[in-house]
Design a protein around this motif. Structure first.
Motif, PDB file in Angstrom:
ATOM      1  N   HIS A  68       0.815  -1.213   0.000  1.00  0.00           N
ATOM      2  CA  HIS A  68       0.000   0.000   0.000  1.00  0.00           C
ATOM      3  C   HIS A  68       0.851   1.267   0.000  1.00  0.00           C
ATOM      4  N   PHE A  69       2.188   1.086  -0.037  1.00  0.00           N
ATOM      5  CA  PHE A  69       3.111   2.227  -0.093  1.00  0.00           C
ATOM      6  C   PHE A  69       3.657   2.399  -1.504  1.00  0.00           C
ATOM      7  N   LEU A  70       4.023   3.645  -1.837  1.00  0.00           N
ATOM      8  CA  LEU A  70       4.786   3.903  -3.054  1.00  0.00           C
ATOM      9  C   LEU A  70       6.180   3.294  -2.922  1.00  0.00           C
ATOM     10  N   SER A  71       6.864   3.143  -4.041  1.00  0.00           N
ATOM     11  CA  SER A  71       8.221   2.588  -3.999  1.00  0.00           C
ATOM     12  C   SER A  71       9.175   3.487  -3.222  1.00  0.00           C
ATOM     13  N   ASP A  72       8.840   4.779  -3.086  1.00  0.00           N
ATOM     14  CA  ASP A  72       9.644   5.696  -2.273  1.00  0.00           C
ATOM     15  C   ASP A  72       8.836   6.208  -1.082  1.00  0.00           C
ATOM     16  N   ASP A  90       0.807   3.661 -12.471  1.00  0.00           N
ATOM     17  CA  ASP A  90      -0.362   2.957 -12.998  1.00  0.00           C
ATOM     18  C   ASP A  90      -1.672   3.585 -12.567  1.00  0.00           C
ATOM     19  N   GLY A  91      -1.586   4.698 -11.862  1.00  0.00           N
ATOM     20  CA  GLY A  91      -2.799   5.390 -11.432  1.00  0.00           C
ATOM     21  C   GLY A  91      -3.385   4.887 -10.132  1.00  0.00           C
ATOM     22  N   ASN A  92      -2.673   3.981  -9.429  1.00  0.00           N
ATOM     23  CA  ASN A  92      -3.178   3.457  -8.161  1.00  0.00           C
ATOM     24  C   ASN A  92      -2.794   4.384  -7.013  1.00  0.00           C
ATOM     25  N   TRP A  93      -3.736   4.584  -6.094  1.00  0.00           N
ATOM     26  CA  TRP A  93      -3.468   5.442  -4.946  1.00  0.00           C
ATOM     27  C   TRP A  93      -2.683   4.664  -3.896  1.00  0.00           C
ATOM     28  N   LYS A  94      -1.509   5.193  -3.549  1.00  0.00           N
ATOM     29  CA  LYS A  94      -0.663   4.549  -2.557  1.00  0.00           C
ATOM     30  C   LYS A  94      -0.060   5.603  -1.615  1.00  0.00           C
ATOM     31  N   ALA A  95       0.489   5.128  -0.521  1.00  0.00           N
ATOM     32  CA  ALA A  95       0.953   6.046   0.522  1.00  0.00           C
ATOM     33  C   ALA A  95       2.340   6.584   0.227  1.00  0.00           C
TER      34      ALA A  95
END
Length: 575
Positions: A32-36, A130-135
């Motif tokens: 659920h997190f971004l890669s950074d 990809d347009g997905n909402w992540k933290a």
């Protein structure tokens, strides 16, 4: 986006995060997190403060085994509920910097299984490729231990069905504290007092000892500020806070001998000198809230030959006595700026500032625009704003400052900075050459603001030539008339003020606790650790029963609760 869109995005992400948390699925939780992305946790997953950056480190932390389970499964965070009723309800955000990071932010509440506690979180979501909402950031914060919630009630009227007065009730409480304090707090400034108030609300007996004769004297004895709260008014507020919070304080009191810790009983032995009387206490916890360290006074040859007044900036009280005199202030930070202003205002014949290294200068107007007005609007509860501010990892904040935040602040002060340079005053926004422009925040959290000047008027005086600048990296020696430099130049003076900062907190700690205990501690208090959390500040110190509480009002206001929770958990045997 509409408020409905913001709510829908937040609720969907939060529901999926709760499913991962309640099932103990570390891999899903981290996805659920971004890669950074960044994860900051205060006491929910460990009895410490942690900041993790990137999926690998977040996964590693949550996968650590506690009592046969992963941290994620063991802590058992569940019952996530979006906060729709405060200023931290879902809203759009945009972070400073050239990347223009923006998205959806909001707060939520949850419960913790082990220990049984209530928590609150804060997220900042952006879209991945990809347009997905992540933290981008997730913050989890312990609020209260179930059954031992911090009391917010003030008692009024009759007490326990008996006709006793408030004064009698407070006196009885103070006698119980003095007979057997669970916590002894050394220092009665804002940090010591807020810790005492938090502990009192949690039902823990805390006694404060303060060396001054009156609560608030640590502020009364400072130089006045023309823009912010006057020192006397602030000192009176601190004093009234102690009364209103019913804090038990011994004034004119100091630690008389080196405290001793007995590991078998888990108690300290502390001898306190109160006036002409010595008292022995056996507290379980010792909190050092002694401020930012003792005066740092460099030594140069010939200092005692100087015939004029020579003192450290900590002991500056009033410039009026030096009207018509020639003044030299060694140092070019906050204390120096305030004191130079004071001397000019009181008619010193000449004021010269000796700058030994470049200074990070931010005007009060720029600070108001970028640091105070936006995050601390008068229309919002301070507790909510503190929560949101502390949800941002400090290491990420410094990255944002390096990537454009500092540049924005500098642009607001462009004219001031140009004038200072022309006057020979050197500027910097880097902690080290090539390390990136971290600005005021970097200096505050890494060096306790040493090397900075929040300019409230001295800058204008320098630009106008009313305060002269001498570059003085190479002071040679003092003589009876002033200061000589290695290039052969000299500054004659009637008054020399050493605005040379303060010693590290650990130096004062060694003087108080001795070598044996100090050698068991990490080398620094304050400054950022490898994860970007403040070293040994309101968190485990490295020695049982020893805590450090220092920092400005905003830090004390927020983190005193966390220190109270850690002490409460230890007293309950669940830490």
């Amino acid at each position: 986006m509409t408020s409905e869109d913001l709510h829908a995005i937040s609720a969907d992400w939060l529901k999926r995060l709760e499913n991962a948390s309640s099932t103990g699925d570390v891999k899903s939780f981290v996805s659920h997190f971004l890669s950074d992305g960044w994860f900051r946790d205060l006491l929910c997953f460990s009895w410490n403060f942690r900041t993790l950056s990137g999926p690998e480190k977040i996964h590693g932390f949550l996968s650590e085994v506690v009592d046969g389970k992963s941290r994620l499964e063991y802590s058992g965070l569940r019952g996530f509920k979006l906060d729709d009723h405060t200023v931290n309800a879902p809203s759009p955000f945009k972070l400073p910097g050239p990347r223009g990071i923006e998205g959806v932010q909001g707060a939520f509440t949850f419960s913790i299984t082990k220990p049984a506690a209530l928590g609150r979180g804060f997220f900042r979501l952006t879209q991945d490729i990809d347009g997905n909402w992540k933290a981008l950031t997730l913050f989890t914060n312990m609020q209260d231990l179930v059954g031992f919630e911090e009391s917010s009630k003030d008692r009024h009227g009759l007490y326990e069905g008996r006709q006793i007065t408030w004064e009698e009730d407070v006196d009885a409480k103070f006698r119980a504290i003095e007979a057997d304090p669970t916590v002894l707090i050394v220092g009665g400034g804002q940090s010591g007092l807020t810790c005492a108030a938090r502990l009192g609300r949690l039902g823990i007996r805390a006694l404060v000892i303060e060396k001054h004769t009156r609560v608030g004297d640590c502020w009364r004895q400072r130089t006045n500020f023309p823009k912010y709260i006057p020192k006397g008014k602030l000192a009176n507020f601190v004093e009234s806070y102690a009364v209103n919070q019913e804090l038990c304080i011994w004034l004119s009191s100091i630690v008389a001998s080196t405290p001793v810790y007995d590991s078998s009983s888990a108690r300290w032995t502390v001898e306190v000198q109160r006036g002409d009387r010595k008292v022995i206490f056996k507290p379980k916890h010792l909190i050092l809230a002694t401020g930012g360290g003792r005066p740092r006074i460099p030594t140069w040859d010939g200092m005692y030959d100087f015939r004029g007044a020579l003192y450290h900036s900590d002991f500056h009280t009033d410039a009026e006595q030096f009207r018509g005199k020639r003044v030299v202030v060694v140092g070019a930070g906050n204390a120096s700026g305030d004191i130079c202003q004071d001397f000019v205002a009181h008619g010193a014949a000449e004021v010269t500032i000796v700058q030994r290294s470049a200074t990070c200068v931010v005007s009060s107007s720029a600070a108001e625009e970028t640091h105070f007005k936006l995050p601390f609007s008068d229309n919002n509860p301070i507790e909510e704003l503190d929560f949101r501010t502390n949800s941002l990892p400090l290491a990420l904040l410094l990255q944002l400052m390096k990537s454009g935040g500092t540049q924005h602040v500098k642009m607001l002060d462009k004219e001031l900075h140009e004038g200072l340079r022309k006057a020979g005053f050197n500027l910097t926004w880097e902690l080290s050459p090539g390390g990136g422009e971290v600005g005021l925040e970097g200096f505050l959290f890494s060096r306790a603001a040493s090397g900075t000047m929040l300019d409230i008027g001295c800058g204008k005086l320098i630009v106008e030539g009313k305060v002269k600048v001498k570059q003085g990296q190479d002071i040679s020696h003092f003589d009876e008339d002033g200061i000589k430099f290695k290039d052969g130049s000299k500054l004659s003076a009637d008054v020399i003020v050493l605005a040379t900062g303060n010693e590290p907190v650990m130096k004062g700690t060694r003087a108080l606790l001795g070598d044996k205990i100090t050698e068991q501690l990490p080398p620094k208090v304050w400054g950022l650790d490898s994860e970007g959390e403040l070293n040994q500040t309101y968190r485990p110190s490295g020695h049982p029963g020893l805590w450090f509480a220092i920092g400005p009002f905003g830090v004390s206001r927020f983190f005193s609760k966390h220190l109270g929770l850690q002490i409460l958990a230890q007293e309950l045997g669940i830490a």
